[in-house]
Design an enzyme around this catalytic site. Sequence first.
Site, PDB file in Angstrom:
ATOM      1  N   ASN A 184      -2.607  -6.564  -2.214  1.00 46.13           N
ATOM      2  CA  ASN A 184      -2.291  -7.929  -2.598  1.00 46.13           C
ATOM      3  C   ASN A 184      -3.446  -8.900  -2.488  1.00 46.13           C
ATOM      4  O   ASN A 184      -3.358 -10.034  -2.962  1.00 46.13           O
ATOM      5  CB  ASN A 184      -1.078  -8.417  -1.808  1.00 46.13           C
ATOM      6  CG  ASN A 184       0.168  -7.749  -2.331  1.00 46.13           C
ATOM      7  OD1 ASN A 184       0.490  -7.884  -3.503  1.00 46.13           O
ATOM      8  ND2 ASN A 184       0.829  -6.973  -1.488  1.00 46.13           N
ATOM      9  N   THR A 195      -7.257  -8.026 -10.013  1.00 47.53           N
ATOM     10  CA  THR A 195      -8.566  -7.506 -10.411  1.00 47.53           C
ATOM     11  C   THR A 195      -8.563  -5.990 -10.551  1.00 47.53           C
ATOM     12  O   THR A 195      -7.580  -5.342 -10.266  1.00 47.53           O
ATOM     13  CB  THR A 195      -9.636  -7.935  -9.401  1.00 47.53           C
ATOM     14  OG1 THR A 195      -9.187  -7.584  -8.090  1.00 47.53           O
ATOM     15  CG2 THR A 195      -9.847  -9.424  -9.485  1.00 47.53           C
ATOM     16  N   THR A 231      16.869  -6.717  -7.686  1.00 46.62           N
ATOM     17  CA  THR A 231      15.460  -6.418  -7.453  1.00 46.62           C
ATOM     18  C   THR A 231      14.618  -6.902  -8.604  1.00 46.62           C
ATOM     19  O   THR A 231      15.125  -7.516  -9.540  1.00 46.62           O
ATOM     20  CB  THR A 231      15.228  -4.920  -7.278  1.00 46.62           C
ATOM     21  OG1 THR A 231      13.870  -4.733  -6.891  1.00 46.62           O
ATOM     22  CG2 THR A 231      15.475  -4.178  -8.572  1.00 46.62           C
ATOM     23  N   GLU A 245       4.789  -1.555  -1.157  1.00 46.54           N
ATOM     24  CA  GLU A 245       3.331  -1.655  -1.185  1.00 46.54           C
ATOM     25  C   GLU A 245       2.745  -1.323   0.183  1.00 46.54           C
ATOM     26  O   GLU A 245       2.987  -2.020   1.161  1.00 46.54           O
ATOM     27  CB  GLU A 245       2.903  -3.057  -1.631  1.00 46.54           C
ATOM     28  CG  GLU A 245       3.096  -3.251  -3.130  1.00 46.54           C
ATOM     29  CD  GLU A 245       2.818  -4.660  -3.606  1.00 46.54           C
ATOM     30  OE1 GLU A 245       2.759  -4.849  -4.828  1.00 46.54           O
ATOM     31  OE2 GLU A 245       2.667  -5.558  -2.772  1.00 46.54           O
ATOM     32  N   LYS A 274      11.953  -0.707 -10.839  1.00 46.68           N
ATOM     33  CA  LYS A 274      10.559  -0.800 -10.426  1.00 46.68           C
ATOM     34  C   LYS A 274      10.465  -1.867  -9.353  1.00 46.68           C
ATOM     35  O   LYS A 274      11.318  -2.768  -9.273  1.00 46.68           O
ATOM     36  CB  LYS A 274       9.642  -1.129 -11.597  1.00 46.68           C
ATOM     37  CG  LYS A 274       9.859  -2.464 -12.270  1.00 46.68           C
ATOM     38  CD  LYS A 274       9.282  -3.670 -11.580  1.00 46.68           C
ATOM     39  CE  LYS A 274       7.826  -3.452 -11.230  1.00 46.68           C
ATOM     40  NZ  LYS A 274       7.332  -4.683 -10.499  1.00 46.68           N
ATOM     41  N   THR A 280       4.488  -1.251 -11.737  1.00 40.73           N
ATOM     42  CA  THR A 280       3.286  -2.090 -11.529  1.00 40.73           C
ATOM     43  C   THR A 280       2.481  -1.473 -10.377  1.00 40.73           C
ATOM     44  O   THR A 280       1.704  -0.558 -10.599  1.00 40.73           O
ATOM     45  CB  THR A 280       3.653  -3.562 -11.230  1.00 40.73           C
ATOM     46  OG1 THR A 280       4.582  -3.610 -10.158  1.00 40.73           O
ATOM     47  CG2 THR A 280       4.231  -4.224 -12.462  1.00 40.73           C
TER      48      THR A 280
END
Lengths: 390, 390
Positions: free
Chosen positions: B385, B390, B180, B259, B169, B147
């Site tokens: 985040n 979008t 996870t 991230e 992932k 992702t």
Amino acid sequence: MTDPVPRGFRFAGVAAGIKKNGAADVALVVSDRPCNAAAVFTRNAFPAAPVQYDRDLLAERPAGLRGAAINSGCANACTGEGGLADAAAMAADAEAAAGLPPRSVVVMSTGVIGPRLPMAKIAAGLAAAAAQLAPDGWDAAARAIMTTDTRPKTAFRQVDGIRLFGMAKGAGMIHPNMATMLAAVVTDAEIAPAALDARLRQATAASFNSISIDGDTSTNDTLLVLANGAAGPVDADRFAAALTDLCADLARQIVRDGEGATKFITIAVQGATSDDDARRAAKAVANSPLVKTAFYGGDANWGRILAAVGYSGAAVDPGRADLWIEGQPGRLQLVAAGQPLAYSEELATAIFQGADIRVTVELGLAAGRATVWTCDLSHAYVDINGSYRT
Amino acid sequence: MTDPVPRGFRFAGVAAGIKKNGAADVALVVSDRPCNAAAVFTRNAFPAAPVQYDRDLLAERPAGLRGAAINSGCANACTGEGGLADAAAMAADAEAAAGLPPRSVVVMSTGVIGPRLPMAKIAAGLAAAAAQLAPDGWDAAARAIMTTDTRPKTAFRQVDGIRLFGMAKGAGMIHPNMATMLAAVVTDAEIAPAALDARLRQATAASFNSISIDGDTSTNDTLLVLANGAAGPVDADRFAAALTDLCADLARQIVRDGEGATKFITIAVQGATSDDDARRAAKAVANSPLVKTAFYGGDANWGRILAAVGYSGAAVDPGRADLWIEGQPGRLQLVAAGQPLAYSEELATAIFQGADIRVTVELGLAAGRATVWTCDLSHAYVDINGSYRT
């Protein structure tokens, strides 16, 4: 015309050179007569030296205090035995400077954790502050306790001729567990120490313990109330209501000035199996970096809210949960009895992009409820905390 | 030369149009023979539909599974009864596409929480993937489950002629409580379902349950292991060691690709009253936004580390705690028996500014210990985040 200050209290705030930027960093609050006192402190297992000092002092004399000395720029936390000696010396310096008896002044510190207090600057600052004590010094005092705060937090209340004034600081490391980083309330009410203590704990639960900025519970959280009795006795229930209202006002001011905050968010959880469970769920939502960044970005990513409730540890029946969001443009139900509803993405986005957002989660299990106030997580929070000491 | 894939397994990954950006989003893993299976799932009280489907399936037949179908781009979580039907339909689509018996395929989903699965795209994607199944399709499969990941996470191990391959992932909403977000391990070992389950739980504790990116426990966390027995029996202890090692490898890959992560941070807590207490303390440090932003900013604000230990709930004696930091430039003790030490600010800053940092907290109480891996909190995390959908 400003609100009237409680009778018999004087305040001062000065720049003593503790902060590198030269801003005010030493505050002094003094009562002309002995005060009954109560305080709640952090539950952090590494309590700062001033917290340890104050706990002993309040246990020893909850009825003979004369004031509080507060510095910003250095938290005097994780400073070992030397830090404890510094806290005691700071109290003695304040008592000497203001001509007060020994063991009559509470100390509080806020700022960087680890370094020792610069004692020469503290002593000089307290002497300068003592020379400036005045009833209208409350604003200067409130400014001197700021760290990353962008504005002072103060509030006034009156009830039955009694006056209350409170000031608080805090913008980060805010997830109080007993009290916020630093707050002091003074009142001219006459109220016994035990009653004052009980009413303070009641007020704390519905105010400072209901906010979160980043989930970090400080080493220095202290909420102090000094009651000097100058205005005579007060009805305890009516006093408690005014005290709670004043504390909630200060707590919301802290959230609105959260580090990097661009939004004020109210998380209400109802229908939980207990108020504690509701608070657990509301705090998980309030502390979730994913929820907070979605608010910041104005992205109506509502699934993250239920995900946070789901890992909070609160009892949940997925088939009973309802979810609403509410803001300037209106109110929108997103989930009913665990089923996602069709909804206007445009309205959801408009609500999330507003500056004041209310989230309501109905768990549908029992009557437990709690409300928590928080803010979003922005680039500015990362800026502020990536280089706090520099 | 790449590592050898476990015997009898084929893989594929294709773009089915679920993700807006057109990247691969459907993966299929198939074994030529029935597999013994074990899995651990999220403890989130709102488990995603595929988690609910898989729990039932594994309880029903832990010894007759043939594969796994995985999509990214949509988590099929908080989707109610319709979502459960979608999960079952996705499994049936995969079984039909790959010519497998009913109730033989596990399903997993990851992506946005809330929306329903686009079932026509899922079915078409699974058909396309089935047509491409091949032993060397593992890389394509690992890419199709990404992702916000910036790279696929895969690992190979061999022990006593047995082969293991795993893919995972996850880059955000990572604070696994059992596993996870998504990970699948396949092996040609012959091992009974009960033993496989026990060894998987053991491996999970020392790998996926020891990482945190943002403290958010996903609704979809799933770790699946399929053992098809093609290579014959294996010594259970040696297999468990290889499985744990492989899972820890994947878990560390997830943290390194957290991230917005710019740093890899190891938090080791020792001397706690129990391993659980040590883990509690280490996780509090790993999840603290203040600690994580300080690492990001390269600011050696070490007091925040002890503050987080202090509010973690772990038993602590402030007078016994030691603190060390370690990195490329060296190792530095900052606190001994609760007393801050004089230290080189230059060296501390150099350590905090490095890309690989180890923090060790010695609580000095007993022999409990835990190690947790995490990353820093950067501007990029907020970017990612704030506008995930979008």
